[in-house]
Design an enzyme around this catalytic site. Structure first.
Site, PDB file in Angstrom:
ATOM      1  N   SER A  37     -10.566  -0.812   3.915  1.00 57.66           N
ATOM      2  CA  SER A  37      -9.857  -0.996   5.188  1.00 57.66           C
ATOM      3  C   SER A  37      -9.424   0.350   5.751  1.00 57.66           C
ATOM      4  CB  SER A  37      -8.609  -1.859   4.972  1.00 57.66           C
ATOM      5  OG  SER A  37      -9.003  -3.147   4.587  1.00 57.66           O
ATOM      6  N   ARG A  97       0.818  -1.238   0.000  1.00 53.55           N
ATOM      7  CA  ARG A  97       0.000   0.000   0.000  1.00 53.55           C
ATOM      8  C   ARG A  97       0.846   1.280   0.000  1.00 53.55           C
ATOM      9  NH1 ARG A  97      -2.215  -3.605  -1.131  1.00 53.55           N
ATOM     10  NH2 ARG A  97      -3.955  -4.676  -0.155  1.00 53.55           N
ATOM     11  N   GLU A 147      -4.799   3.429   6.652  1.00 56.84           N
ATOM     12  CA  GLU A 147      -4.727   3.194   5.197  1.00 56.84           C
ATOM     13  C   GLU A 147      -5.551   4.262   4.481  1.00 56.84           C
ATOM     14  OE1 GLU A 147      -5.082  -0.820   3.807  1.00 56.84           O
ATOM     15  OE2 GLU A 147      -5.897  -0.182   1.879  1.00 56.84           O
TER      16      GLU A 147
HETATM   17  C1  LIG Z   1     -15.594  -1.349  -0.522  1.00 51.73           C
HETATM   18  C2  LIG Z   1     -14.112  -1.044  -0.696  1.00 51.73           C
HETATM   19  C3  LIG Z   1     -13.206  -2.079  -0.794  1.00 51.73           C
HETATM   20  C4  LIG Z   1     -11.839  -1.818  -0.960  1.00 51.73           C
HETATM   21  N1  LIG Z   1     -10.983  -2.867  -1.074  1.00 51.73           N
HETATM   22  C5  LIG Z   1      -9.675  -2.629  -1.292  1.00 51.73           C
HETATM   23  C6  LIG Z   1      -8.765  -3.722  -1.469  1.00 51.73           C
HETATM   24  O1  LIG Z   1      -9.139  -4.889  -1.443  1.00 51.73           O
HETATM   25  N2  LIG Z   1      -7.460  -3.429  -1.677  1.00 51.73           N
HETATM   26  C7  LIG Z   1      -7.005  -2.135  -1.740  1.00 51.73           C
HETATM   27  O2  LIG Z   1      -5.803  -1.937  -1.960  1.00 51.73           O
HETATM   28  N3  LIG Z   1      -7.845  -1.093  -1.574  1.00 51.73           N
HETATM   29  C8  LIG Z   1      -9.157  -1.296  -1.354  1.00 51.73           C
HETATM   30  N4  LIG Z   1     -10.009  -0.235  -1.180  1.00 51.73           N
HETATM   31  C9  LIG Z   1      -9.473   1.144  -1.141  1.00 51.73           C
HETATM   32  C10 LIG Z   1      -9.443   1.874  -2.502  1.00 51.73           C
HETATM   33  O3  LIG Z   1     -10.431   1.356  -3.374  1.00 51.73           O
HETATM   34  C11 LIG Z   1      -8.061   1.783  -3.159  1.00 51.73           C
HETATM   35  O4  LIG Z   1      -7.079   2.409  -2.364  1.00 51.73           O
HETATM   36  C12 LIG Z   1      -8.059   2.442  -4.548  1.00 51.73           C
HETATM   37  O5  LIG Z   1      -6.855   2.156  -5.194  1.00 51.73           O
HETATM   38  C13 LIG Z   1      -8.241   3.959  -4.503  1.00 51.73           C
HETATM   39  O6  LIG Z   1      -8.465   4.394  -5.831  1.00 51.73           O
HETATM   40  P1  LIG Z   1      -9.296   5.722  -6.117  1.00 51.73           P
HETATM   41  O7  LIG Z   1      -9.323   5.925  -7.591  1.00 51.73           O
HETATM   42  O8  LIG Z   1     -10.603   5.685  -5.443  1.00 51.73           O
HETATM   43  O9  LIG Z   1      -8.330   6.798  -5.476  1.00 51.73           O
HETATM   44  P2  LIG Z   1      -8.700   7.962  -4.424  1.00 51.73           P
HETATM   45  O10 LIG Z   1      -9.204   7.352  -3.186  1.00 51.73           O
HETATM   46  O11 LIG Z   1      -9.531   9.002  -5.078  1.00 51.73           O
HETATM   47  O12 LIG Z   1      -7.237   8.548  -4.173  1.00 51.73           O
HETATM   48  C14 LIG Z   1      -6.240   7.774  -3.548  1.00 51.73           C
HETATM   49  C15 LIG Z   1      -4.902   8.498  -3.703  1.00 51.73           C
HETATM   50  O13 LIG Z   1      -4.514   8.485  -5.069  1.00 51.73           O
HETATM   51  C16 LIG Z   1      -4.284   9.815  -5.536  1.00 51.73           C
HETATM   52  N5  LIG Z   1      -4.652   9.841  -6.961  1.00 51.73           N
HETATM   53  C17 LIG Z   1      -5.797   9.376  -7.530  1.00 51.73           C
HETATM   54  N6  LIG Z   1      -5.731   9.513  -8.861  1.00 51.73           N
HETATM   55  C18 LIG Z   1      -4.517  10.054  -9.147  1.00 51.73           C
HETATM   56  C19 LIG Z   1      -3.849  10.443 -10.343  1.00 51.73           C
HETATM   57  N7  LIG Z   1      -4.425  10.293 -11.547  1.00 51.73           N
HETATM   58  N8  LIG Z   1      -2.616  10.968 -10.226  1.00 51.73           N
HETATM   59  C20 LIG Z   1      -2.017  11.139  -9.029  1.00 51.73           C
HETATM   60  N9  LIG Z   1      -2.610  10.830  -7.873  1.00 51.73           N
HETATM   61  C21 LIG Z   1      -3.844  10.278  -7.932  1.00 51.73           C
HETATM   62  C22 LIG Z   1      -5.131  10.698  -4.639  1.00 51.73           C
HETATM   63  O14 LIG Z   1      -4.636  12.011  -4.573  1.00 51.73           O
HETATM   64  C23 LIG Z   1      -4.974   9.977  -3.309  1.00 51.73           C
HETATM   65  O15 LIG Z   1      -3.740  10.323  -2.722  1.00 51.73           O
HETATM   66  C24 LIG Z   1     -11.387  -0.472  -1.009  1.00 51.73           C
HETATM   67  C25 LIG Z   1     -12.309   0.571  -0.919  1.00 51.73           C
HETATM   68  C26 LIG Z   1     -13.659   0.305  -0.752  1.00 51.73           C
HETATM   69  C27 LIG Z   1     -14.634   1.446  -0.689  1.00 51.73           C
END
Ligand SMILES: Cc1cc2nc3c(=O)[nH]c(=O)nc-3n(C[C@H](O)[C@H](O)[C@H](O)COP(=O)(O)OP(=O)(O)OC[C@H]3O[C@@H](n4cnc5c(N)ncnc54)[C@H](O)[C@@H]3O)c2cc1C
Length: 320
Positions: free
Chosen positions: A234, A184, A304
Site C-alpha cells: 500500500s 502502522r 505508508e
Molecule cells: C506485495 C506487498 C504486500 C504488502 N502487504 C502488506 C500488508 O498487508 N500489511 C503491511 O503492514 N505491510 C504490507 N506490505 C509492506 C511491507 O511488507 C511491510 O511494511 C513490512 O513490514 C516491511 O518489512 P521489511 O523487512 O521489508 O522492512 P523494510 O521495508 O526494509 O524497512 C521498513 C522500515 O523498518 C526499518 N527496519 C527494518 N529492519 C530493521 C531492524 N532490524 N532494526 C531497525 N529498523 C529496521 C527500516 O529502516 C525501515 O524504516 C506489503 C508489501 C508488499 C511488497
C-alpha cells in the site's frame, strides 16, 4: 580514520577497516534496486551485512567514530529508495539473524527472519496468532518497526519483548507496551534503534484450522492485490473511516502512468514499477495520486511507503 580527506576517501577507509574485521559482507556503492521490492533505487555508499552480534559490535563503533550515518534495511518491501541512492551505510540483517526458537507458546525470532517463514514455523508447531500477517513480504525487524498487519490483526498484538541496540551498540530491551504501537506506527520509527530479535506470544491451536485460515487469507490477498508485480504494498495508509484505495479509485487514478510507474488497476493503492521505472517516476505518481484525492475529496493521504536516501534533488511536478 585519521588520514582520509573528502567523503569518498573516508568511506573507502571505513570500508577497508570493516573488511579487515567483519565476517559478513562489506560492499561499496551497492545498487539498492537489488534490495527493494520496487527494484529501484541508486547506490548505497556502504552496504553492510553483519553475520552476528560480534560483527555488529565491531561495525557500530567504527561507523559512529567516522560519523557515517546508518540506515537499517529489512527486505526493502516498504521502501522507496531515491535514484541518487543512500549516503552513509545501509545495514541489512537478513539473511542472518534469522533464528526461530520455540519456548513454550512463544517464538523467539531474529530480526532477519522472513515473516513468511515464521508463519510457517508457527503452523508446524501448532501455534496460532501469526496468520494475520500471512503474505506480508517483510522481515521480523521491518514488521516490528512498521507494525505490519492486516484488517484482522497486526504484529503488535503478539510482541512480548524486543531486544535492540542503540546506534552506538548499547543493548536495550523493550516490552510490547514500550513500543507505543498504533496503526502502522511504532516508537521504533525514527528512534535509531536496531531491532535484533523479538519474543512473540502465540497460542496453541489446531494445525488444520491454522492452515485453512492461512489459505483463506492468501487467496483473499491474491484476488485483490497485484502480488506478482514489483510494488511496495500500500502506497498510503488507510484513513480511519475508509480504505485509501477506494478514495484513489474514486478519484480516477487507476491505470494512470508516469514514466515506468503505474497505479494498479487491480488495487488502486498499489503502484506497480515496470522494468523502466525510476524511483523518481514512482514518487511523482504518488504525489499525483495524493493531489487527485485532495482535489476530489479534500482528504490528505499519508504515505505508508517510506522515502529513503538522498531525495534532495526531487521537485514535485504540479503539471503531471
Ligand atoms: C506485495 C506487498 C504486500 C504488502 N502487504 C502488506 C500488508 O498487508 N500489511 C503491511 O503492514 N505491510 C504490507 N506490505 C509492506 C511491507 O511488507 C511491510 O511494511 C513490512 O513490514 C516491511 O518489512 P521489511 O523487512 O521489508 O522492512 P523494510 O521495508 O526494509 O524497512 C521498513 C522500515 O523498518 C526499518 N527496519 C527494518 N529492519 C530493521 C531492524 N532490524 N532494526 C531497525 N529498523 C529496521 C527500516 O529502516 C525501515 O524504516 C506489503 C508489501 C508488499 C511488497
Amino acid at each position: 580514520m585519521g588520514n582520509a580527506t573528502g567523503p569518498e576517501a573516508l568511506l573507502d577507509e571505513v570500508a577497508r577497516a570493516l573488511r579487515d574485521k567483519l565476517r559478513g559482507d562489506v560492499r561499496r556503492n551497492e545498487p539498492m534496486a537489488m534490495h527493494t521490492t520496487f527494484r529501484v533505487g541508486g547506490p548505497a555508499d556502504l552496504f553492510l551485512a553483519p553475520q552476528d552480534d560480534a560483527d555488529l559490535a565491531v561495525l557500530l563503533p567504527i561507523l559512529a567514530q567516522a560519523g557515517v550515518p546508518l540506515t537499517l534495511l529489512g527486505n526493502g518491501s516498504n521502501l522507496l529508495v531515491a535514484d541518487a541512492g543512500v549516503r552513509g551505510a545501509v545495514v541489512r540483517l537478513t539473511p542472518y539473524f534469522a533464528q526461530i526458537v520455540r519456548e513454550g507458546d512463544t517464538l523467539l525470532v531474529g530480526a532477519g527472519a522472513k515473516l513468511g517463514r515464521v508463519v510457517h514455523v508457527a503452523l508446524a508447531e501448532g501455534l496460532c496468532g501469526l496468520e494475520s500477517t500471512m503474505g506480508i513480504p517483510g522481515t521480523i525487524g521491518g514488521a516490528l518497526v512498521m507494525n505490519a498487519g492486516t484488517d484482522i490483526g497486526s504484529i503488535s498484538d503478539l510482541v512480548e519483548t524486543t531486544r535492540c541496540l542503540t546506534p552506538t551498540g548499547d543493548p536495550v530491551t523493550l516490552s510490547g507496551a514500550d513500543l507505543g504501537y498504533s496503526y502502522r506506527r511504532s516508537a521504533l520509527q525514527g528512534s535509531g534503534l536496531i531491532v535484533l530479535d523479538a519474543r512473540l506470544r502465540l497460542a496453541a491451536g489446531e494445525k488444520d484450522a491454522i492452515k485453512a485460515k492461512m489459505e483463506r487469507l492468501e487467496e483473499k490477498r491474491t484476488s485483490r492485490q497485484p502480488t506478482r508485480c514489483r510494488t511496495a504494498g500500500s502506497t498510503f495508509k488507510n484513513p480511519p473511516d475508509i480504505a485509501a484505495g477506494k478514495l484513489i479509485d474514486r478519484a480516477g487514478c487507476k491505470a494512470h502512468r508516469i514514466g515506468g510507474a503505474e497505479v494498479s488497476d487491480k488495487h488502486a493503492n498499489f503502484i506497480i514499477a515496470h522494468p523502466d521505472a525510476t524511483a523518481t517516476d514512482i514518487r511523482h505518481l504518488a504525489h499525483w495520486m495524493h493531489r487527485r484525492v485532495k482535489d476530489a475529496f479534500d482528504r490528505d493521504l499519508e504515505m505508508e511507503v517510506e522515502l529513503v536516501g538522498d531525495w534532495d534533488g526531487w521537485r514535485a511536478d504540479e503539471e503531471a
